[in-house]
Design a protein around this motif. Structure first.
Motif, PDB file in Angstrom:
ATOM      1  N   LYS A  38       0.811  -1.241  -0.104  1.00 19.27           N
ATOM      2  CA  LYS A  38      -0.070   0.136  -0.034  1.00 19.27           C
ATOM      3  C   LYS A  38       0.882   1.322  -0.113  1.00 19.27           C
ATOM      4  CE  LYS A  38      -3.938  -2.135   2.421  1.00 19.27           C
ATOM      5  NZ  LYS A  38      -4.827  -2.035   3.886  1.00 19.27           N
ATOM      6  N   LYS A  40       3.940   1.507  -1.012  1.00 17.89           N
ATOM      7  CA  LYS A  40       4.709   1.865  -2.180  1.00 17.89           C
ATOM      8  C   LYS A  40       3.854   2.255  -3.639  1.00 17.89           C
ATOM      9  CE  LYS A  40       7.983  -1.913  -1.812  1.00 17.89           C
ATOM     10  NZ  LYS A  40       8.651  -3.309  -2.235  1.00 17.89           N
ATOM     11  N   SER A  41       2.352   1.802  -3.300  1.00 16.24           N
ATOM     12  CA  SER A  41       1.536   2.213  -4.352  1.00 16.24           C
ATOM     13  C   SER A  41       1.249   3.646  -4.170  1.00 16.24           C
ATOM     14  CB  SER A  41       0.232   1.471  -4.071  1.00 16.24           C
ATOM     15  OG  SER A  41      -0.600   2.015  -4.919  1.00 16.24           O
ATOM     16  N   LEU A  42       1.295   4.211  -2.978  1.00 13.95           N
ATOM     17  CA  LEU A  42       1.002   5.474  -2.772  1.00 13.95           C
ATOM     18  C   LEU A  42       1.962   6.462  -3.040  1.00 13.95           C
ATOM     19  CD1 LEU A  42      -0.489   5.395   0.985  1.00 13.95           C
ATOM     20  CD2 LEU A  42      -1.877   6.143  -1.081  1.00 13.95           C
ATOM     21  N   SER A  44       4.183   5.500  -5.379  1.00  8.21           N
ATOM     22  CA  SER A  44       4.180   5.433  -6.836  1.00  8.21           C
ATOM     23  C   SER A  44       3.285   6.585  -7.452  1.00  8.21           C
ATOM     24  CB  SER A  44       3.772   3.990  -7.429  1.00  8.21           C
ATOM     25  OG  SER A  44       3.793   4.085  -8.632  1.00  8.21           O
ATOM     26  N   GLU A  45       1.851   6.676  -7.035  1.00 10.90           N
ATOM     27  CA  GLU A  45       1.143   7.426  -7.344  1.00 10.90           C
ATOM     28  C   GLU A  45       1.497   8.777  -7.242  1.00 10.90           C
ATOM     29  OE1 GLU A  45      -2.750   6.553  -5.243  1.00 10.90           O
ATOM     30  OE2 GLU A  45      -2.920   4.557  -6.356  1.00 10.90           O
ATOM     31  N   LYS A  46       2.090   9.158  -6.163  1.00  9.68           N
ATOM     32  CA  LYS A  46       2.847  10.488  -5.961  1.00  9.68           C
ATOM     33  C   LYS A  46       3.816  10.754  -7.028  1.00  9.68           C
ATOM     34  CE  LYS A  46       3.265  14.320  -3.134  1.00  9.68           C
ATOM     35  NZ  LYS A  46       2.054  15.155  -3.353  1.00  9.68           N
ATOM     36  N   GLU A  47       4.896   9.884  -7.147  1.00  8.75           N
ATOM     37  CA  GLU A  47       5.575  10.103  -8.071  1.00  8.75           C
ATOM     38  C   GLU A  47       5.138  10.274  -9.425  1.00  8.75           C
ATOM     39  OE1 GLU A  47       8.416   6.853  -7.934  1.00  8.75           O
ATOM     40  OE2 GLU A  47       9.552   7.661  -6.140  1.00  8.75           O
ATOM     41  N   ASP A  48       4.238   9.600  -9.809  1.00  5.40           N
ATOM     42  CA  ASP A  48       3.696   9.789 -11.308  1.00  5.40           C
ATOM     43  C   ASP A  48       2.807  11.006 -11.396  1.00  5.40           C
ATOM     44  OD1 ASP A  48       4.476   7.241 -11.988  1.00  5.40           O
ATOM     45  OD2 ASP A  48       2.411   6.058 -11.454  1.00  5.40           O
ATOM     46  N   HIS A  49       2.094  11.742 -10.084  1.00  3.95           N
ATOM     47  CA  HIS A  49       1.712  12.777 -10.383  1.00  3.95           C
ATOM     48  C   HIS A  49       2.306  13.912 -10.350  1.00  3.95           C
ATOM     49  CE1 HIS A  49      -1.495  15.787  -9.204  1.00  3.95           C
ATOM     50  NE2 HIS A  49      -0.778  16.215  -8.291  1.00  3.95           N
ATOM     51  N   ASN A  50       3.769  13.737  -9.527  1.00  2.00           N
ATOM     52  CA  ASN A  50       4.797  14.792  -9.749  1.00  2.00           C
ATOM     53  C   ASN A  50       5.310  14.703 -11.130  1.00  2.00           C
ATOM     54  OD1 ASN A  50       4.630  15.539  -7.020  1.00  2.00           O
ATOM     55  ND2 ASN A  50       6.114  14.155  -6.271  1.00  2.00           N
TER      56      ASN A  50
END
Length: 353
Positions: A38, A40-42, A44-50
């Motif tokens: 969970k 790592k998923s968060l 990853s989502e944050k990095e993708d958003h950035n």
């Protein structure tokens, strides 16, 4: 003293406890892996958003500072070796630039009036610089033989923004194609812009009053003659000619350059072996050769007399053979003190095969 039955019972109890601990450990491990997934998923989502934000910001910047090549140079230099360090050092070096139709619907319209100019500025990209993330603030220009200066005090191609500027002779224009000479550009170089060379603006200017004032102080004979002679018109013409000449001299005197650039480097003596001359005779006699014998010999000499070698090549590899290509000619040569000797000349495609 415990009986054997009691000891056996304790062992069984210990086994059950160990099994329970193992099961609980596996359960906790599974829960931990679930939580890590969970997290790592968060992340990853944050990095993708950035990344999306940065990409959108980059797109905005690119839209504001968009540079689209207007065309690509077709040059006689297919490799970096042998390319003159400055334009006009090799007047025989020819090439063309065709304005792309993707830039203008009628690209030939963009060149109307340019035929009146003999020279043009070409802004281009050093597209084969390699890794530009490691650009150095201090570099070693060939003229300084190993000494270093700041990159912005040179015309080195290795710069933070790999933009180049060359003053090129414009031979003629045919449709949307410019025929050029005195090239110092690699084949395929992307061109960002072209501008006409205008001496009145591109040569540093000194106000005419300063020129005439200096003329009066330097040539009182002209001033007195103007005041007392009945041939005032003739003297005025002489004064005008002298002021024009003096203006050019003052322009040069008021332009400072680095000390190491004030004395032009001496040219190398270029010689050809008999074998190289025989090669030129055979090559230039073929139908697919773009040069005559004298043209081929001259263009090779123009490249070599200006010593195209790098500082490293001069100091560390002075005894090794040097190769370069110009148009369809592949040249093998070597250097000895102030002499460049051509050993062989072949067709470029023969070397590749």
């Amino acid at each position: 003293m415990l009986s054997i039955g009691q000891i056996f019972s304790d062992i069984q109890l210990a086994r059950r406890e160990i099994k329970n601990i193992r099961q609980e450990s596996l359960k906790q491990k599974a829960n931990l892996n679930l939580e890590l997934t969970k997290i790592k998923s968060l992340i990853s989502e944050k990095e993708d958003h950035n990344k999306i934000i940065k990409y959108e910001e980059k797109e905005k910047i690119d839209e504001r500072f968009l540079m689209i090549p207007i065309g690509h140079i077709k040059s006689c230099f297919n490799h970096k070796n042998g390319i003159p360090r400055q334009p006009s050092l090799c007047p025989t070096a020819k090439g063309t630039l065709t304005i792309q139709k993707s830039v203008f619907t009628n690209p030939e319209h963009s060149l109307i009036g340019l035929e009146e100019f003999s020279h043009i500025w070409i802004l281009f990209l050093f597209h084969e610089n390699g890794d530009r993330s490691n650009v150095k603030a201090k570099i070693h220009p060939p003229r300084l033989n190993g000494a270093s200066v700041g990159v912005f005090s040179t015309r080195s191609p290795h710069r933070p923004s790999a933009i180049g500027l060359s003053l090129i002779k414009l031979d003629r224009i045919e449709g949307s194609t410019l025929h050029l000479s005195g090239l110092d550009l690699l084949n395929g170089t992307p061109v960002l812009d072209i501008k006409p060379y205008i001496p009145a603006y591109d040569v540093p200017y000194v106000p005419q009053s300063n020129v005439l004032g200096q003329l009066d102080s330097d040539r009182p004979d002209l001033k007195n003659e103007c005041e007392g002679s009945s041939h005032a018109n003739n003297v005025e013409e002489v004064a005008t000619e002298d002021s024009t000449t003096l203006s050019k001299q003052i322009n040069n005197d008021h332009c400072n350059v680095a000390t190491y650039l004030k004395n032009l480097p001496g040219h190398l003596n270029v010689t050809f072996t008999n074998r190289a001359l025989d090669d030129l005779v055979l090559i230039t006699a073929k139908d697919n050769c773009v040069y005559s014998y004298s043209e081929a010999k001259e263009v090779i000499s123009e490249v070599l007399r200006n010593d195209p070698r790098s500082v490293y090549r001069k100091q560390k590899c002075s005894d090794r053979l040097y190769y370069f290509s110009i148009n369809i000619l592949h040249v093998t040569c070597w250097f000895d003190d102030n002499i460049a000797e051509v050993l062989r000349v072949k067709f470029e495609y023969e070397v590749i095969q």
